[in-house]
Design an enzyme around this catalytic site. Structure first.
Site, short mmCIF file in Angstrom:
data_model
loop_
_atom_site.label_atom_id
_atom_site.label_comp_id
_atom_site.label_asym_id
_atom_site.label_seq_id
_atom_site.Cartn_x
_atom_site.Cartn_y
_atom_site.Cartn_z
N SER A 1 0.83 -1.22 0.00
CA SER A 1 0.00 0.00 0.00
C SER A 1 0.85 1.26 0.00
O SER A 1 1.94 1.29 0.57
CB SER A 1 -0.89 0.03 1.24
OG SER A 1 -1.65 -1.14 1.33
N GLU B 1 -3.02 -14.33 1.63
CA GLU B 1 -3.55 -13.43 2.67
C GLU B 1 -5.06 -13.59 2.81
O GLU B 1 -5.60 -13.56 3.90
CB GLU B 1 -3.19 -11.98 2.30
CG GLU B 1 -3.61 -10.96 3.34
CD GLU B 1 -3.06 -9.57 3.05
OE1 GLU B 1 -2.42 -9.38 2.00
OE2 GLU B 1 -3.27 -8.68 3.89
C1 LIG Z 1 -4.92 -4.04 10.05
C2 LIG Z 1 -4.35 -3.64 8.72
C3 LIG Z 1 -3.15 -4.18 8.31
C4 LIG Z 1 -2.61 -3.81 7.08
N1 LIG Z 1 -1.41 -4.33 6.74
C5 LIG Z 1 -0.84 -3.98 5.57
C6 LIG Z 1 0.46 -4.46 5.23
O1 LIG Z 1 1.09 -5.19 5.99
N2 LIG Z 1 1.00 -4.08 4.05
C7 LIG Z 1 0.35 -3.27 3.17
O2 LIG Z 1 0.89 -2.99 2.11
N3 LIG Z 1 -0.88 -2.76 3.49
C8 LIG Z 1 -1.48 -3.10 4.66
N4 LIG Z 1 -2.71 -2.59 5.00
C9 LIG Z 1 -3.34 -1.62 4.08
C10 LIG Z 1 -4.55 -2.18 3.35
O3 LIG Z 1 -4.18 -3.14 2.39
C11 LIG Z 1 -5.27 -0.97 2.70
O4 LIG Z 1 -5.72 -0.17 3.77
C12 LIG Z 1 -6.45 -1.42 1.85
O5 LIG Z 1 -5.98 -1.99 0.66
C13 LIG Z 1 -7.42 -0.27 1.55
O6 LIG Z 1 -6.75 0.81 0.97
P1 LIG Z 1 -6.92 2.30 1.50
O7 LIG Z 1 -6.70 2.28 2.99
O8 LIG Z 1 -6.06 3.17 0.65
O9 LIG Z 1 -8.45 2.68 1.29
P2 LIG Z 1 -9.11 3.20 -0.05
O10 LIG Z 1 -8.65 2.40 -1.20
O11 LIG Z 1 -8.93 4.68 -0.13
O12 LIG Z 1 -10.63 2.86 0.19
C14 LIG Z 1 -11.47 3.66 1.03
C15 LIG Z 1 -12.89 3.07 0.94
O13 LIG Z 1 -13.38 3.14 -0.42
C16 LIG Z 1 -13.77 1.84 -0.84
N5 LIG Z 1 -13.42 1.67 -2.26
C17 LIG Z 1 -12.26 2.03 -2.86
N6 LIG Z 1 -12.30 1.68 -4.15
C18 LIG Z 1 -13.49 1.05 -4.37
C19 LIG Z 1 -14.12 0.44 -5.49
N7 LIG Z 1 -13.53 0.39 -6.68
N8 LIG Z 1 -15.36 -0.09 -5.32
C20 LIG Z 1 -16.00 -0.05 -4.13
N9 LIG Z 1 -15.43 0.51 -3.01
C21 LIG Z 1 -14.22 1.05 -3.14
C22 LIG Z 1 -12.95 0.88 -0.01
O14 LIG Z 1 -13.54 -0.40 0.08
C23 LIG Z 1 -12.94 1.59 1.33
O15 LIG Z 1 -14.12 1.32 2.05
C24 LIG Z 1 -3.29 -2.90 6.22
C25 LIG Z 1 -4.51 -2.35 6.63
C26 LIG Z 1 -5.04 -2.71 7.87
C27 LIG Z 1 -6.34 -2.10 8.30
#
Ligand SMILES: Cc1cc2nc3c(=O)[nH]c(=O)nc-3n(C[C@H](O)[C@H](O)[C@H](O)COP(=O)(O)OP(=O)(O)OC[C@H]3O[C@@H](n4cnc5c(N)ncnc54)[C@H](O)[C@@H]3O)c2cc1C
Length: 401
Positions: free
Chosen positions: A134, A249
């Site tokens: 991410s 995962e």
């Molecule tokens: C406990 C935890 C551990 C994690 N560990 C890791 C890790 O070890 N390594 C790593 O790389 N990342 C990690 N992450 C990050 C995680 O993979 C991202 O938070 C996740 O992919 C969501 O991305 P974002 O936070 O940018 O949210 P966004 O992508 O900005 O999404 C925000 C909201 O919009 C919705 N949304 C976005 N696009 C769409 C779509 N096309 N259709 C419908 N809804 C949509 C999402 O579902 C969400 O509800 C972790 C996150 C958590 C909470």
């Protein structure tokens, strides 16, 4: 109160179960919840490494790996192992989680023989991994990542920023995605690297959470040199390799978690409902509570069946997403009900042992923690899209290039 937990597989090797049971009685640290509550980071890391080494000594640390690398346990035996660990309230392997699942699956599916020989034994010796997928502008839309990797001779020079990398402050290595071709269509210009976290230019900054914990980190990469031999799969084919990591995962990791829920979380919930309150009444005597428990038990058994079938093979294109989505939703319903039944006590006991996951013993914290599962590895919305498109063949969501 004794709860009869249904078996989800037909074959249950009684001899193996009794051996694991005996081992658990001897080796599960009885006081870990106390010693891990309010523990320092160093104590947590030492404890997790020691527990991993203890499990390894018995052949229980990586049962899901192939036999030649130190695993080789059948799915039936893995289920028995996870059930007994849960029933004996053994601590979870929180620190090596990414190493033994995400990193190992990726290396096994897409790594070179040399990469496997170098890293799989090291993981068994306690090497810790994190995942750098991410970025601030690339979460759900992972293909939007902008961290760049430019090849110069025998190395790639990497610049950019990662975020939400779980456990990166303790990690020795990182599974890293970076863009190697800025001109290719988004998914086709990404490569997958193994990054030694001690490389100059890697700066890890833990993120303080509202709960006071620091579970994840930002990783800043400033002219970081990665040897070309640390590329996994061909250059610009990192998106495909990343699907191996995400598949693990979303799917493989759930077998243990589902059994934990069935043999740890659910019996706790029944126990809680069977306890008499100050007025001498037990929540369980209310038919609505009994109904809710019965519904949850059915859901958990369904989840365990789903996970066991998934791990045993016969996977469809969206099965990992189904398993992950269903696990996170059932977990929420179980912990939510625990918080409701636990009443004031559940709201005020707010100490969490570091070596627990959602199963901290505090229902409100566990309910809050259950929401975490709806985000990493792709949010529930993203899993639903995958299920719709790849699983059910529904029309595709409009996408960028
Ligand atoms: C406990 C935890 C551990 C994690 N560990 C890791 C890790 O070890 N390594 C790593 O790389 N990342 C990690 N992450 C990050 C995680 O993979 C991202 O938070 C996740 O992919 C969501 O991305 P974002 O936070 O940018 O949210 P966004 O992508 O900005 O999404 C925000 C909201 O919009 C919705 N949304 C976005 N696009 C769409 C779509 N096309 N259709 C419908 N809804 C949509 C999402 O579902 C969400 O509800 C972790 C996150 C958590 C909470």
């Amino acid at each position: 109160m004794t709860v009869a937990i249904p078996a989800v597989r037909s074959r249950d090797d009684a001899e193996f179960r009794s051996a694991v049971r005996e081992w658990c009685r001897e080796h599960v640290p009885p006081d870990w919840r106390t010693t891990q509550s309010g523990a320092s980071d160093t104590t947590f890391v030492d404890f997790q490494k020691n527990w991993f080494a203890t499990l390894r000594g018995a052949g229980y640390a990586v049962p899901h790996w192939p036999a030649e690398w130190g695993g080789g346990m059948s799915v039936d035996d893995q289920i028995v192992l996870y059930q007994e660990l849960a029933a004996h309230d053994a601590p979870r392997l929180v620190l090596p989680f990414v190493s033994i699942h995400h990193a190992a699956s990726t290396l096994l599916a897409a790594g070179t023989e040399e990469q496997r020989r170098r890293h799989l034994p090291a993981i068994l010796d306690g090497q810790i991994w994190c995942q750098g997928f991410s970025e601030p502008g690339a979460g759900s839309d992972m293909a939007a990542l902008t961290t760049s990797a430019r090849r110069t001779g025998d190395v790639y020079v990497v610049n950019g920023q990662k975020v939400w990398a779980s456990g990166a402050m303790h990690a020795d290595w990182c599974l890293l995605l970076a863009r190697t071709d800025p001109n290719a269509p988004k998914r086709q210009g990404i490569s997958y690297f193994l990054l030694d976290m001690s490389t100059p230019g890697v700066d890890v900054r833990p993120i303080r959470q509202a709960t006071g914990e620091s579970h994840f980190c930002e990783i800043f990469l400033d002219d970081v040199e990665i040897p070309a031999t640390a590329l996994v799969g061909p250059e610009n084919d990192g998106w495909r390799v990343a699907q191996e990591t995400l598949g693990a995962e979303r799917g493989m990791t759930m077998l243990e978690l589902a059994e934990r829920l069935g043999h740890g979380g659910f019996p706790w919930l029944v126990d809680l409902c069977a306890r008499s309150g100050p007025d001498g009444e037990r929540p369980l005597d209310d038919p609505r509570v009994a109904d809710r428990l019965a519904a949850l038990e059915t859901e958990i058994t369904g989840l365990r069946l789903l996970c066991a079938d998934f791990v045993a093979g016969g996977r469809g294109p969206a099965d990992a997403s189904v398993v992950k989505l269903y696990y996170s939703e059932v977990l929420q319903r179980v912990t939510d009900f625990g918080a409701e039944i636990g009443g004031l006590d559940a709201q005020t006991r707010l100490r969490k042992p570091l070596s627990s996951g959602w199963e901290s013993g505090n229902w409100v914290l566990d309910f809050i923690g259950s929401w975490e599962w709806t985000i990493p590895g792709g949010t529930s919305e993203i899993q639903r899209t995958i299920i719709g498109e790849r699983g059910l063949g529904l029309p595709r969501e409009p996408k960028g290039s």
